[in-house]
Design an enzyme around this catalytic site. Structure first.
Site, PDB file in Angstrom:
ATOM      1  N   ARG A 168     -20.463 -18.782   2.942  1.00 23.65           N
ATOM      2  CA  ARG A 168     -19.605 -19.887   2.449  1.00 23.65           C
ATOM      3  C   ARG A 168     -18.306 -19.944   3.240  1.00 23.65           C
ATOM      4  O   ARG A 168     -17.343 -19.218   2.966  1.00 23.65           O
ATOM      5  CB  ARG A 168     -19.289 -19.693   0.971  1.00 23.65           C
ATOM      6  CG  ARG A 168     -18.413 -20.786   0.401  1.00 23.65           C
ATOM      7  CD  ARG A 168     -19.109 -22.103   0.285  1.00 23.65           C
ATOM      8  NE  ARG A 168     -20.216 -22.022  -0.658  1.00 23.65           N
ATOM      9  CZ  ARG A 168     -21.153 -22.955  -0.768  1.00 23.65           C
ATOM     10  NH1 ARG A 168     -21.125 -24.008   0.001  1.00 23.65           N
ATOM     11  NH2 ARG A 168     -22.134 -22.835  -1.634  1.00 23.65           N
ATOM     12  N   ARG A 228     -29.362 -21.861   9.219  1.00 21.19           N
ATOM     13  CA  ARG A 228     -28.232 -21.011   8.800  1.00 21.19           C
ATOM     14  C   ARG A 228     -28.688 -19.742   8.096  1.00 21.19           C
ATOM     15  O   ARG A 228     -27.853 -18.899   7.743  1.00 21.19           O
ATOM     16  CB  ARG A 228     -27.262 -21.817   7.923  1.00 21.19           C
ATOM     17  CG  ARG A 228     -27.866 -22.316   6.612  1.00 21.19           C
ATOM     18  CD  ARG A 228     -26.821 -23.077   5.798  1.00 21.19           C
ATOM     19  NE  ARG A 228     -27.390 -23.543   4.531  1.00 21.19           N
ATOM     20  CZ  ARG A 228     -26.670 -24.034   3.534  1.00 21.19           C
ATOM     21  NH1 ARG A 228     -25.350 -24.129   3.638  1.00 21.19           N
ATOM     22  NH2 ARG A 228     -27.244 -24.442   2.411  1.00 21.19           N
ATOM     23  N   HIS A 253     -21.329 -28.066   9.499  1.00 21.84           N
ATOM     24  CA  HIS A 253     -20.702 -28.231   8.177  1.00 21.84           C
ATOM     25  C   HIS A 253     -19.379 -27.450   8.104  1.00 21.84           C
ATOM     26  O   HIS A 253     -19.273 -26.456   7.379  1.00 21.84           O
ATOM     27  CB  HIS A 253     -21.703 -27.697   7.146  1.00 21.84           C
ATOM     28  CG  HIS A 253     -21.408 -28.028   5.726  1.00 21.84           C
ATOM     29  ND1 HIS A 253     -20.267 -27.652   5.071  1.00 21.84           N
ATOM     30  CD2 HIS A 253     -22.145 -28.681   4.804  1.00 21.84           C
ATOM     31  CE1 HIS A 253     -20.301 -28.052   3.816  1.00 21.84           C
ATOM     32  NE2 HIS A 253     -21.423 -28.684   3.629  1.00 21.84           N
ATOM     33  N   GLU A 263     -17.435 -32.764   8.623  1.00 23.44           N
ATOM     34  CA  GLU A 263     -18.717 -32.328   9.177  1.00 23.44           C
ATOM     35  C   GLU A 263     -19.247 -33.351  10.184  1.00 23.44           C
ATOM     36  O   GLU A 263     -19.354 -34.541   9.854  1.00 23.44           O
ATOM     37  CB  GLU A 263     -19.709 -32.150   8.029  1.00 23.44           C
ATOM     38  CG  GLU A 263     -19.170 -31.240   6.924  1.00 23.44           C
ATOM     39  CD  GLU A 263     -19.916 -31.379   5.615  1.00 23.44           C
ATOM     40  OE1 GLU A 263     -21.118 -31.680   5.654  1.00 23.44           O
ATOM     41  OE2 GLU A 263     -19.297 -31.203   4.549  1.00 23.44           O
TER      42      GLU A 263
HETATM   43  O1  TA6 Z   1     -21.702 -31.588   2.921  1.00 24.42           O
HETATM   44  C1  TA6 Z   1     -21.407 -31.644   1.545  1.00 24.42           C
HETATM   45  C2  TA6 Z   1     -22.549 -31.014   0.771  1.00 24.42           C
HETATM   46  O2  TA6 Z   1     -23.773 -31.641   1.072  1.00 24.42           O
HETATM   47  C3  TA6 Z   1     -22.205 -31.075  -0.715  1.00 24.42           C
HETATM   48  O3  TA6 Z   1     -23.062 -31.992  -1.395  1.00 24.42           O
HETATM   49  C4  TA6 Z   1     -22.371 -29.631  -1.197  1.00 24.42           C
HETATM   50  O4  TA6 Z   1     -23.688 -29.410  -1.641  1.00 24.42           O
HETATM   51  C5  TA6 Z   1     -22.035 -28.873   0.097  1.00 24.42           C
HETATM   52  O5  TA6 Z   1     -22.684 -29.616   1.118  1.00 24.42           O
HETATM   53  C6  TA6 Z   1     -22.398 -27.410   0.085  1.00 24.42           C
HETATM   54  O6  TA6 Z   1     -23.790 -27.240   0.173  1.00 24.42           O
HETATM   55  P1  TA6 Z   1     -24.366 -25.709   0.190  1.00 24.42           P
HETATM   56  O7  TA6 Z   1     -25.853 -25.846   0.268  1.00 24.42           O
HETATM   57  O8  TA6 Z   1     -23.789 -25.034   1.411  1.00 24.42           O
HETATM   58  O9  TA6 Z   1     -23.869 -25.083  -1.081  1.00 24.42           O
END
Ligand code: TA6
Length: 299
Positions: free
Chosen positions: A73, A99, A168, A271
């Site tokens: 994260r 990932r 991301h 992103e």
């Molecule tokens: O990019 C935003 C997103 O798609 C949100 O909807 C939220 O789910 C975030 O990514 C985090 O996703 P993750 O799978 O890393 O928890």
């Protein structure tokens, strides 16, 4: 798998890299005259990018887990070969499998002010159970007065393929209430999972609620004006026409076990993605590169 010991032996000529264990992962620290950067082979996950005498431009959750079962994260998760939920198979994890896979460090080039690494992920029987295509992903990471991370996907199979992708990126900010994001004026966008198409009229976006915006035909840089850290982060990109801006804000932040309840104050995601009408279609032997180029400038 490349362990810190194997990497030290394989790259014993390299001066700017050190290798270490981070939880269950093999990690690499790169330090040159201009900046320091950390990444893991797991997910080819860039964890941090800190220009000398400055603050990290990337945010890492204090509650991040470094196990092979969970994406990390923070930093720059690679969402490939799909961005968001899987189109048809709801048993598949969101944001693809890249990932969660072990990438391999292939090359290192060093100079005083620039260090360049390439990492690779190649399709296998394991990946083809999840996504039945042959591919080679090459991640070129340049650490200097900018961080330039370029992900090239090559179709190594005999048939065509298509994928969606997102770099991301979690950006480190002082206080979400004192941040305004430029570069998105007059852009059309969707809020995630909402079919209504909006247009941002204002020059700057402030985050005062959960935002999960997908800006279309958005090919240029976004600018994070951070009053509390007295800097602007430039989130530039190439090879991407959809920019996602995400912050879970107060309520949704509580739903993430690996983000502290007040974590939303300290990051915003911008992103570089290939999604919506920007899905990438590759004929056999063809490739596409999606890059982010991040830097900071001071007021
Ligand atoms: O990019 C935003 C997103 O798609 C949100 O909807 C939220 O789910 C975030 O990514 C985090 O996703 P993750 O799978 O890393 O928890």
């Amino acid at each position: 798998m490349q362990t810190p010991e194997k990497l030290s032996s394989q790259f014993n000529h390299v001066k700017q890299l050190s290798f270490y264990t981070l939880g269950e992962h093999t990690a690499i620290k790169i330090k040159n005259n201009i900046a320091t950067c950390d990444l893991t082979l797991f997910g080819a996950h860039i964890l941090s990018y800190t220009p000398t005498h400055s603050n990290d431009l990337l945010w890492m959750s204090p509650s991040a887990l470094f196990t092979k079962q969970m994406p990390i994260r923070g930093g720059i998760p690679i969402c490939f070969p799909w961005f968001g939920p899987h189109n048809t198979d709801k048993t598949q994890r969101a944001h693809g499998f890249a990932r969660l896979m072990q990438w391999e460090l292939k090359t290192v080039l060093e100079s005083d002010n620039l260090t360049t690494l390439t990492l690779e992920l190649i399709s296998s029987e394991i990946t083809k159970k999840l996504w039945p295509f042959d591919f080679k992903a090459i991640y070129k990471i340049e650490i200097g007065n900018t961080l330039n991370a370029a992900l090239t996907v090559k179709n190594t199979g005999d048939s065509g393929l298509s994928y969606t992708l997102g770099l991301h990126t979690y950006f480190n900010i002082g206080d979400i209430e004192q941040v305004s994001i430029g570069g998105l004026q007059n852009k059309e966008y969707y809020q995630a999972y909402n079919p209504i198409l909006n247009t941002q009229k204002e020059e700057y976006l402030s985050i005062t609620q959960e935002e999960n915006r997908r800006y279309l035909n958005c090919c240029k840089a976004a600018y994070i004006n951070d009053k509390s850290l007295k800097r602007t982060i430039v989130a530039n990109k190439a090879g991407s026409r959809v920019t996602v801006v995400w912050n879970p804000y107060l309520e949704d932040c509580k739903n993430f076990k690996d983000i502290p309840d007040d974590g939303y104050v300290s990051f915003v995601c911008i992103e570089a993605t290939n999604t919506y009408d920007n899905t990438i279609e590759l004929h056999s032997g063809h490739q596409h590169t999606t890059s982010i180029i991040i830097s900071e400038k001071f007021e």
